[in-house]
Design a protein around this motif. Structure first.
Motif, PDB file in Angstrom:
ATOM      1  N   ASP A  17     -31.906  14.833  10.904  1.00 57.30           N
ATOM      2  CA  ASP A  17     -33.229  15.332  10.513  1.00 57.30           C
ATOM      3  C   ASP A  17     -33.718  16.494  11.372  1.00 57.30           C
ATOM      4  N   VAL A  18     -33.555  16.404  12.678  1.00 56.94           N
ATOM      5  CA  VAL A  18     -34.039  17.478  13.554  1.00 56.94           C
ATOM      6  C   VAL A  18     -33.091  18.675  13.518  1.00 56.94           C
ATOM      7  N   LEU A  19     -31.809  18.430  13.748  1.00 56.33           N
ATOM      8  CA  LEU A  19     -30.831  19.523  13.746  1.00 56.33           C
ATOM      9  C   LEU A  19     -30.366  19.902  12.343  1.00 56.33           C
ATOM     10  N   LYS A  20     -30.679  19.054  11.352  1.00 56.60           N
ATOM     11  CA  LYS A  20     -30.303  19.296   9.946  1.00 56.60           C
ATOM     12  C   LYS A  20     -28.804  19.515   9.776  1.00 56.60           C
ATOM     13  N   ALA A  21     -27.988  18.734  10.495  1.00 53.93           N
ATOM     14  CA  ALA A  21     -26.534  18.906  10.447  1.00 53.93           C
ATOM     15  C   ALA A  21     -25.898  18.174   9.279  1.00 53.93           C
ATOM     16  N   PHE A  22     -26.546  17.129   8.762  1.00 47.20           N
ATOM     17  CA  PHE A  22     -25.982  16.392   7.647  1.00 47.20           C
ATOM     18  C   PHE A  22     -27.079  15.712   6.850  1.00 47.20           C
ATOM     19  N   GLN A  23     -26.681  15.266   5.673  1.00 43.79           N
ATOM     20  CA  GLN A  23     -27.583  14.503   4.803  1.00 43.79           C
ATOM     21  C   GLN A  23     -26.781  13.372   4.185  1.00 43.79           C
ATOM     22  N   LEU A  24     -27.343  12.182   4.211  1.00 42.44           N
ATOM     23  CA  LEU A  24     -26.709  11.046   3.554  1.00 42.44           C
ATOM     24  C   LEU A  24     -27.232  10.941   2.138  1.00 42.44           C
ATOM     25  N   GLY A  25     -26.388  10.502   1.252  1.00 40.65           N
ATOM     26  CA  GLY A  25     -26.806  10.303  -0.127  1.00 40.65           C
ATOM     27  C   GLY A  25     -26.593  11.523  -0.987  1.00 40.65           C
ATOM     28  N   PRO A  26     -26.628  11.310  -2.288  1.00 36.42           N
ATOM     29  CA  PRO A  26     -26.335  12.388  -3.226  1.00 36.42           C
ATOM     30  C   PRO A  26     -27.490  13.375  -3.434  1.00 36.42           C
ATOM     31  N   SER A  27     -28.676  13.061  -2.919  1.00 40.88           N
ATOM     32  CA  SER A  27     -29.800  13.985  -3.084  1.00 40.88           C
ATOM     33  C   SER A  27     -30.610  14.028  -1.797  1.00 40.88           C
ATOM     34  N   SER A  28     -31.582  14.900  -1.764  1.00 40.85           N
ATOM     35  CA  SER A  28     -32.423  15.009  -0.564  1.00 40.85           C
ATOM     36  C   SER A  28     -33.372  13.825  -0.418  1.00 40.85           C
ATOM     37  N   LYS A  29     -33.530  13.036  -1.473  1.00 39.96           N
ATOM     38  CA  LYS A  29     -34.344  11.824  -1.379  1.00 39.96           C
ATOM     39  C   LYS A  29     -33.565  10.762  -0.609  1.00 39.96           C
ATOM     40  N   THR A  30     -34.289   9.929   0.111  1.00 38.12           N
ATOM     41  CA  THR A  30     -33.666   8.829   0.840  1.00 38.12           C
ATOM     42  C   THR A  30     -33.811   7.563   0.017  1.00 38.12           C
ATOM     43  N   TYR A  31     -32.684   6.902  -0.216  1.00 40.25           N
ATOM     44  CA  TYR A  31     -32.666   5.669  -0.990  1.00 40.25           C
ATOM     45  C   TYR A  31     -32.399   4.482  -0.072  1.00 40.25           C
ATOM     46  N   ILE A  32     -32.621   3.296  -0.565  1.00 34.59           N
ATOM     47  CA  ILE A  32     -32.425   2.082   0.221  1.00 34.59           C
ATOM     48  C   ILE A  32     -30.986   1.980   0.729  1.00 34.59           C
ATOM     49  N   ILE A  33     -30.019   2.436  -0.037  1.00 33.32           N
ATOM     50  CA  ILE A  33     -28.630   2.375   0.399  1.00 33.32           C
ATOM     51  C   ILE A  33     -28.413   3.210   1.659  1.00 33.32           C
ATOM     52  N   ASP A  34     -29.144   4.318   1.793  1.00 35.85           N
ATOM     53  CA  ASP A  34     -29.023   5.152   2.989  1.00 35.85           C
ATOM     54  C   ASP A  34     -29.514   4.394   4.222  1.00 35.85           C
ATOM     55  N   TYR A  35     -30.623   3.689   4.082  1.00 38.84           N
ATOM     56  CA  TYR A  35     -31.135   2.869   5.191  1.00 38.84           C
ATOM     57  C   TYR A  35     -30.162   1.748   5.528  1.00 38.84           C
ATOM     58  N   LEU A  36     -29.637   1.099   4.491  1.00 40.27           N
ATOM     59  CA  LEU A  36     -28.698   0.002   4.718  1.00 40.27           C
ATOM     60  C   LEU A  36     -27.420   0.494   5.394  1.00 40.27           C
ATOM     61  N   PHE A  37     -26.932   1.636   4.961  1.00 39.15           N
ATOM     62  CA  PHE A  37     -25.710   2.205   5.524  1.00 39.15           C
ATOM     63  C   PHE A  37     -25.862   2.442   7.025  1.00 39.15           C
ATOM     64  N   VAL A  38     -26.941   3.102   7.422  1.00 42.89           N
ATOM     65  CA  VAL A  38     -27.171   3.419   8.830  1.00 42.89           C
ATOM     66  C   VAL A  38     -27.505   2.161   9.638  1.00 42.89           C
ATOM     67  N   THR A  39     -28.133   1.196   9.007  1.00 42.90           N
ATOM     68  CA  THR A  39     -28.546  -0.019   9.703  1.00 42.90           C
ATOM     69  C   THR A  39     -27.413  -1.025   9.854  1.00 42.90           C
ATOM     70  N   ILE A  40     -26.477  -1.059   8.926  1.00 46.16           N
ATOM     71  CA  ILE A  40     -25.437  -2.095   8.939  1.00 46.16           C
ATOM     72  C   ILE A  40     -24.107  -1.617   9.530  1.00 46.16           C
ATOM     73  N   ILE A  41     -23.625  -0.465   9.133  1.00 42.84           N
ATOM     74  CA  ILE A  41     -22.272  -0.047   9.504  1.00 42.84           C
ATOM     75  C   ILE A  41     -22.094   0.156  11.019  1.00 42.84           C
ATOM     76  N   PRO A  42     -22.889   0.990  11.693  1.00 43.83           N
ATOM     77  CA  PRO A  42     -22.664   1.165  13.145  1.00 43.83           C
ATOM     78  C   PRO A  42     -22.816  -0.124  13.958  1.00 43.83           C
ATOM     79  N   PRO A  43     -23.857  -0.947  13.724  1.00 44.61           N
ATOM     80  CA  PRO A  43     -23.902  -2.207  14.482  1.00 44.61           C
ATOM     81  C   PRO A  43     -22.715  -3.127  14.175  1.00 44.61           C
ATOM     82  N   ALA A  44     -22.236  -3.122  12.933  1.00 46.20           N
ATOM     83  CA  ALA A  44     -21.070  -3.945  12.598  1.00 46.20           C
ATOM     84  C   ALA A  44     -19.839  -3.456  13.361  1.00 46.20           C
TER      85      ALA A  44
END
Length: 154
Positions: free
Chosen positions: A51-78
C-alpha cells in the motif's frame, strides 16, 4: 475472475489442512502467540510494501475482497507454524533455505496465476529480499528466538 482466485483458495485449504493434521510439537500457547506475531508482522510488511510503496496488489482488481484478507491472514502464519513445528536445533541450513525457496515459489505462483500483480517490481527482485528478510531475519533469528522466549527454561 475464478481463473485468478483458484490459487488463494487452494493454498488456504492446503495450508489449513497441513496445520490441522501435522503432528503437533508446538503447544497451543506457542501456536496462539506465533500466529498473532507472524500475522501482525505480515500485515505490517504487506501494508508497507503493497500500500505505501505500491509494489504489488493482491486480487484481480483494485478492490479488496475477503479472500485477500484471508490469504494474508492465513498463509504466512501457517508457513511460520509449520516451520516452527518441525524446527529443531539440529536442523541444517538446508532446512531454512527450503522455506525461503517455498516462500518465493508461492509468490511466483501468485504472480503467474494473476492473483498478484506487481507494479514496477519484477518477481525475481524478491530473491534477495527473501534471502535477507526470510532466511536471515525470520528463519535464522526471529522465529527461533521467538520460540525460545515462549518456552520456559527447563
Amino acid at each position: 475472475m475464478w481463473e485468478k482466485l483458484w490459487y488463494p483458495y487452494t493454498l488456504i485449504i492446503v495450508f489449513v489442512l497441513i496445520v490441522s493434521f501435522m503432528p503437533k510439537r508446538l503447544t497451543l500457547r506457542e501456536m496462539y502467540f506465533s500466529v498473532g506475531i507472524i500475522g501482525f508482522a505480515t500485515w505490517l510488511g504487506d501494508v508497507f510494501v503493497g500500500d505505501v510503496l505500491k509494489a504489488f496488489q493482491l486480487g484481480p482488481s483494485s478492490k479488496t475482497y475477503i479472500i485477500d484478507y484471508l490469504f494474508v491472514t492465513i498463509i504466512p502464519p501457517a508457513i511460520g507454524l509449520i516451520y516452527l513445528n518441525f524446527l529443531i536445533h539440529t536442523k541444517s541450513l538446508l532446512y531454512k533455505w527450503m522455506w525461503v525457496v517455498l516462500s518465493f515459489l508461492l509468490e511466483w505462483g501468485a504472480v503467474l496465476t494473476g492473483y498478484m500483480t506487481t507494479k514496477g517490481w519484477k518477481t525475481w527482485y524478491s530473491i534477495p529480499v527473501f534471502v535477507l528478510v526470510f532466511l536471515v531475519l525470520v528463519f535464522l533469528v526471529f522465529l527461533p528466538l521467538h520460540l525460545k522466549i515462549l518456552r520456559p527454561e527447563k
